[in-house]
Design a protein around this motif. Sequence first.
Motif, PDB file in Angstrom:
ATOM      1  N   PRO A  41       0.728  -1.027   0.068  1.00 32.78           N
ATOM      2  CA  PRO A  41       0.319  -0.091  -0.156  1.00 32.78           C
ATOM      3  C   PRO A  41       0.765   1.199   0.007  1.00 32.78           C
ATOM      4  CG  PRO A  41      -0.747  -1.582   1.758  1.00 32.78           C
ATOM      5  CD  PRO A  41       0.661  -2.074   1.266  1.00 32.78           C
ATOM      6  N   SER A  42       0.329   2.228  -0.523  1.00 36.32           N
ATOM      7  CA  SER A  42       1.135   3.678  -0.503  1.00 36.32           C
ATOM      8  C   SER A  42       1.373   4.227   0.958  1.00 36.32           C
ATOM      9  CB  SER A  42       0.428   4.692  -1.354  1.00 36.32           C
ATOM     10  OG  SER A  42      -1.063   4.903  -0.832  1.00 36.32           O
ATOM     11  N   ALA A  43       2.426   5.105   0.950  1.00 37.29           N
ATOM     12  CA  ALA A  43       2.745   5.570   2.194  1.00 37.29           C
ATOM     13  C   ALA A  43       1.527   6.333   2.682  1.00 37.29           C
ATOM     14  CB  ALA A  43       3.889   6.413   2.148  1.00 37.29           C
ATOM     15  N   TYR A  44       0.992   7.067   1.934  1.00 36.00           N
ATOM     16  CA  TYR A  44      -0.318   7.863   2.188  1.00 36.00           C
ATOM     17  C   TYR A  44      -1.245   7.003   3.056  1.00 36.00           C
ATOM     18  CZ  TYR A  44      -4.348  10.531   2.166  1.00 36.00           C
ATOM     19  OH  TYR A  44      -5.693  11.231   2.406  1.00 36.00           O
ATOM     20  N   PHE A  45      -1.874   5.824   2.507  1.00 35.18           N
ATOM     21  CA  PHE A  45      -2.687   4.936   2.989  1.00 35.18           C
ATOM     22  C   PHE A  45      -1.996   4.318   4.512  1.00 35.18           C
ATOM     23  CE2 PHE A  45      -4.567   0.914   3.549  1.00 35.18           C
ATOM     24  CZ  PHE A  45      -5.883   1.252   3.626  1.00 35.18           C
ATOM     25  N   LYS A  46      -0.794   4.022   4.409  1.00 29.78           N
ATOM     26  CA  LYS A  46      -0.250   3.356   5.703  1.00 29.78           C
ATOM     27  C   LYS A  46      -0.345   4.693   6.766  1.00 29.78           C
ATOM     28  CE  LYS A  46       2.210   0.946   8.400  1.00 29.78           C
ATOM     29  NZ  LYS A  46       2.052   1.479   9.722  1.00 29.78           N
ATOM     30  N   ASN A  47      -0.058   5.801   6.369  1.00 33.82           N
ATOM     31  CA  ASN A  47      -0.070   6.971   7.107  1.00 33.82           C
ATOM     32  C   ASN A  47      -1.461   7.195   7.857  1.00 33.82           C
ATOM     33  OD1 ASN A  47       1.369   9.283   8.528  1.00 33.82           O
ATOM     34  ND2 ASN A  47      -0.054  10.365   6.921  1.00 33.82           N
ATOM     35  N   LEU A  48      -2.395   7.052   6.884  1.00 33.18           N
ATOM     36  CA  LEU A  48      -3.859   7.152   7.264  1.00 33.18           C
ATOM     37  C   LEU A  48      -4.149   6.180   8.251  1.00 33.18           C
ATOM     38  CD1 LEU A  48      -6.688   8.719   6.648  1.00 33.18           C
ATOM     39  CD2 LEU A  48      -7.120   7.135   4.853  1.00 33.18           C
ATOM     40  N   ILE A  49      -3.939   4.943   8.103  1.00 31.34           N
ATOM     41  CA  ILE A  49      -4.234   3.911   8.992  1.00 31.34           C
ATOM     42  C   ILE A  49      -3.703   4.122  10.244  1.00 31.34           C
ATOM     43  CG2 ILE A  49      -3.875   1.622   9.567  1.00 31.34           C
ATOM     44  CD1 ILE A  49      -6.188   2.081   7.253  1.00 31.34           C
ATOM     45  N   ASP A  50      -2.165   4.592  10.474  1.00 28.51           N
ATOM     46  CA  ASP A  50      -1.376   4.771  11.557  1.00 28.51           C
ATOM     47  C   ASP A  50      -2.389   5.953  12.456  1.00 28.51           C
ATOM     48  OD1 ASP A  50       0.295   3.197  10.903  1.00 28.51           O
ATOM     49  OD2 ASP A  50       2.072   4.739  10.093  1.00 28.51           O
TER      50      ASP A  50
END
Length: 179
Positions: free
Chosen positions: A84-93
């Motif tokens: 997954p993109s860094a954006y998506f991982k960041n959102l989940i974080d």
Amino acid sequence: MKKLIAFAGSNSSTSINYELVKYTVSLIDDFDIQLLNMAKVEFPMFSEDLERAKGYQDSLVALKDDIVEADGVIISVNEHNGNPSAYFKNLIDWLSRVDRKFLNEKYVFVLGTSNGARGATGSIGVTEKLLPRFGAQVEDIFSLPNFKENFSVKKGVMTNTELIEKHQEALQNFLKKIY
């Protein structure tokens, strides 16, 4: 009326995954659907220092609340180098810091697409394993390979009959769980 929230895990203004999730929700009747364009929602990179100093943005808390209030979630995840993109991982974080179980007992339909033959299967697989940590029930997935060949952006529809049937089957299985 049952409520769904849908978005792509991409912040690109030209996201093909947003096109796929927009198409997916266009096929759904009898639900209150909230379709989010994440290209219009910015979050800073997660850090504990930033969290301590500034807390949580109102938009983040509102998104978490919308997810909690929904009966189901549809996410189309993009793929960067098999993940997954860094954006998506960041959102989940960020969401998991506001509420660790922000997806508690929510059915989640994970789909994804890419311009390659694998159709974001790496990203879908990672997401399928990640989201249950936050309470999600991920039982339905769909991959659309070769986006440019199998989707007409101009018409906003999938064009491959076999893939249309697989997508529809996965979507209907997901919706049945919510009813």
